[in-house]
Design an enzyme around this catalytic site. Structure first.
Site, PDB file in Angstrom:
ATOM      1  N   GLN A 128       0.847  -1.200   0.000  1.00  0.00           N
ATOM      2  CA  GLN A 128       0.000   0.000   0.000  1.00  0.00           C
ATOM      3  C   GLN A 128       0.882   1.249   0.000  1.00  0.00           C
ATOM      4  O   GLN A 128       1.622   1.481   0.963  1.00  0.00           O
ATOM      5  CB  GLN A 128      -0.863  -0.026   1.268  1.00  0.00           C
ATOM      6  N   GLY A 129       0.804   2.055  -1.059  1.00  0.00           N
ATOM      7  CA  GLY A 129       1.643   3.254  -1.146  1.00  0.00           C
ATOM      8  C   GLY A 129       0.826   4.514  -0.916  1.00  0.00           C
ATOM      9  O   GLY A 129       0.512   5.241  -1.867  1.00  0.00           O
ATOM     10  N   SER A 131       1.210   6.569   2.499  1.00  0.00           N
ATOM     11  CA  SER A 131       1.942   7.530   3.352  1.00  0.00           C
ATOM     12  C   SER A 131       3.218   8.031   2.683  1.00  0.00           C
ATOM     13  O   SER A 131       3.887   7.295   1.955  1.00  0.00           O
ATOM     14  CB  SER A 131       2.332   6.873   4.672  1.00  0.00           C
ATOM     15  N   GLU A 246      -9.778  -1.248   5.713  1.00  0.00           N
ATOM     16  CA  GLU A 246      -8.661  -1.443   6.655  1.00  0.00           C
ATOM     17  C   GLU A 246      -9.151  -1.283   8.096  1.00  0.00           C
ATOM     18  O   GLU A 246      -8.673  -1.951   9.001  1.00  0.00           O
ATOM     19  CB  GLU A 246      -7.546  -0.425   6.350  1.00  0.00           C
TER      20      GLU A 246
END
Ligand SMILES: Cc1cc2nc3c(=O)[nH]c(=O)nc-3n(C[C@H](O)[C@H](O)[C@H](O)COP(=O)(O)OP(=O)(O)OC[C@H]3O[C@@H](n4cnc5c(N)ncnc54)[C@H](O)[C@@H]3O)c2cc1C
Length: 413
Positions: A128-129, A131, A246
């Site tokens: 997951q990109g 932050s 999430e």
């Protein structure tokens, strides 16, 4: 509240139970059943294949994409039966839980046909990109850019805290695609291949020697033009869907892992005499009550989904649940360390084993810092009020969207 399940759910329960009885190893249900490390590793691979063949992985997904098309009620029953049998459901956190459901909701037909079967079969791994160094809670501040060049996006920028970045084949990455639009409006959600010269993954070494997450640098990285999910410059809404997944958890079984862990902590307290301390007993009773609250809230959210009634408390259940379980877990882990007492200061793990937790790869603890499962759970609990949106951010969501409090003033620096 009527806690009886409809007859069709109960007949499905028998189907799920029969499958488990037929497919779990002989002796699984007998007290004292054990497998050594080698047996468990061999069984684990075989079990994933059986789950896939049985159609139980992401079983609510539609049949045309390889799912089983289960109803919500059937999925709840399935989770309950797996939890009851103590049988692991493959939990590829990023594929099964985050990007898969997001593609189902927002993806084009071509994206669904291309990616969903590969997620189900476990042939591609994801990270997951979201932050960046200057964009965490304030995610809309992100500055990684994607510029169209013919049939490809060209990506430049940096992500951080990318869990499993070193094993992923693809990253679902938020990029700024319209630098002139207001912050939330110029972002797109891309599915970008990781294995290419323009993507550099640098592991972040933790204090215990493990490296669960990484910094990811994009330098003229390439991503196919059609890999935008949910439309150009609509990435904010798509990302909110992913974060919703999430923060949510399995309605009626989410509390189970905490229940099992608490039973273990109570056994420890009985074994070493800590149970005689009234403060310990009081702490355990408080923790027990919180696990029961999680259980009841799970039933509440299930009832709300099934009846279609919008209970205002349930609207933000993802936010309240995330806040509640992560803060509970820190409390119970502090208590567990108190119960261990001086022994808690010693590393109690096996130095030949790297602890792994489903959904997080194999690097939860390092053999060089052999914490046992409880100690490693204590360490990891510190991060649980941060990832997926911090507790403070969840409180903002509840305050603004459920309680109708005035919006937080925007501070410009
Ligand atoms: C174990 C772990 C795994 C992670 N995995 C990933 C991953 O795979 N991919 C990914 O993209 N990210 C990942 N993250 C990053 C995570 O999403 C961010 O750490 C989180 O969003 C917080 O951002 P930040 O660290 O920049 O903290 P900041 O946003 O700088 O926050 C610092 C503090 O200020 C508080 N704060 C900030 N804004 C407000 C506000 N408006 N009101 C009140 N308080 C506020 C926060 O609550 C926090 O206490 C992971 C983090 C952890 C700990």
């Amino acid at each position: 509240m009527d806690l009886t399940y409809p007859p069709e759910a109960q007949s499905f329960r028998l189907v799920a139970r029969a499958w488990l009885e037929e497919n779990l190893p002989d002796g699984w249900f007998e007290p004292g059943f054990r497998m050594d490390d080698a047996e468990r590793a061999a069984w684990s691979d075989d079990w994933t294949k059986k789950l896939f063949a049985g159609g139980w992985i992401c079983a609510t997904w539609p049949k045309e994409y390889g799912g089983k098309g289960l109803t919500t009620m059937e999925a709840v029953v399935l989770n309950e039966e797996f939890a009851h049998a103590g049988a692991p459901m493959r939990a590829d956190f990023f594929g099964d839980t985050l990007v898969g459901p997001t593609i189902l909701q927002w993806g084009t037909e071509e994206q669904k046909m291309e990616f969903l079967p590969k997620i189900l079969s476990g042939t591609i791994a994801w990270c997951q990109g979201f932050s960046e160094p200057d964009a965490g809670s304030d995610m809309a501040n992100l500055s990684t850019k994607a510029v169209l060049d013919g049939d490809e996006w060209v990506l430049n920028g940096q992500k951080i805290w990318t869990t499993q970045g070193f094993v992923a084949d693809y990253v679902f990455v938020l990029c700024r695609t319209d630098p002139d639009a207001p912050k939330h409006k110029g972002i797109s959600y891309l599915l970008c291949p990781m294995d290419q010269p323009g993507v550099e993954v640098r592991p972040i070494n933790q204090i215990d020697g493990a490296a669960e997450f990484a910094e990811v640098f994009f330098t003229d990285a390439r991503c196919p033009k059609d890999n935008v999910v949910g439309g150009l410059n609509n990435g904010w809404s798509v990302a909110m869907t992913t974060l919703g997944f999430e923060r949510g958890s399995s309605a009626t079984t989410g509390h189970r892992r905490f229940e099992t862990e608490l039973d273990h902590i109570i056994e420890l307290a009985k074994a070493n005499g800590a149970i005689d301390d009234p403060l310990v007993r009081q702490g355990l009773a408080r923790c027990y009550s919180k696990v029961q609250i999680m259980k009841v809230n799970g039933l509440r959210s299930l009832a709300s989904v099934i009846s279609g009634k919008k209970d205002p408390g349930v609207v933000a259940l993802g936010a309240t649940n995330k806040m509640f379980w992560s803060e509970y877990h820190q409390q119970v882990m502090m208590l567990a360390m108190d119960i261990l007492g001086m022994e808690g200061q010693i590393l109690l793990g096996d130095p030949t084993v790297e602890e792994s937790v489903p959904g997080y790869g194999r690097r939860r603890t390092s053999a060089r810092y052999p914490a046992n499962a409880l100690q490693s759970s204590f360490f990891f609990s510190r991060s649980e009020t941060i990832w997926g949106g911090t507790s403070q951010i969840q409180r903002n969501i509840v305050g603004e969207r459920v309680l109708g409090l005035p919006k937080e003033p925007k501070v410009t620096v």
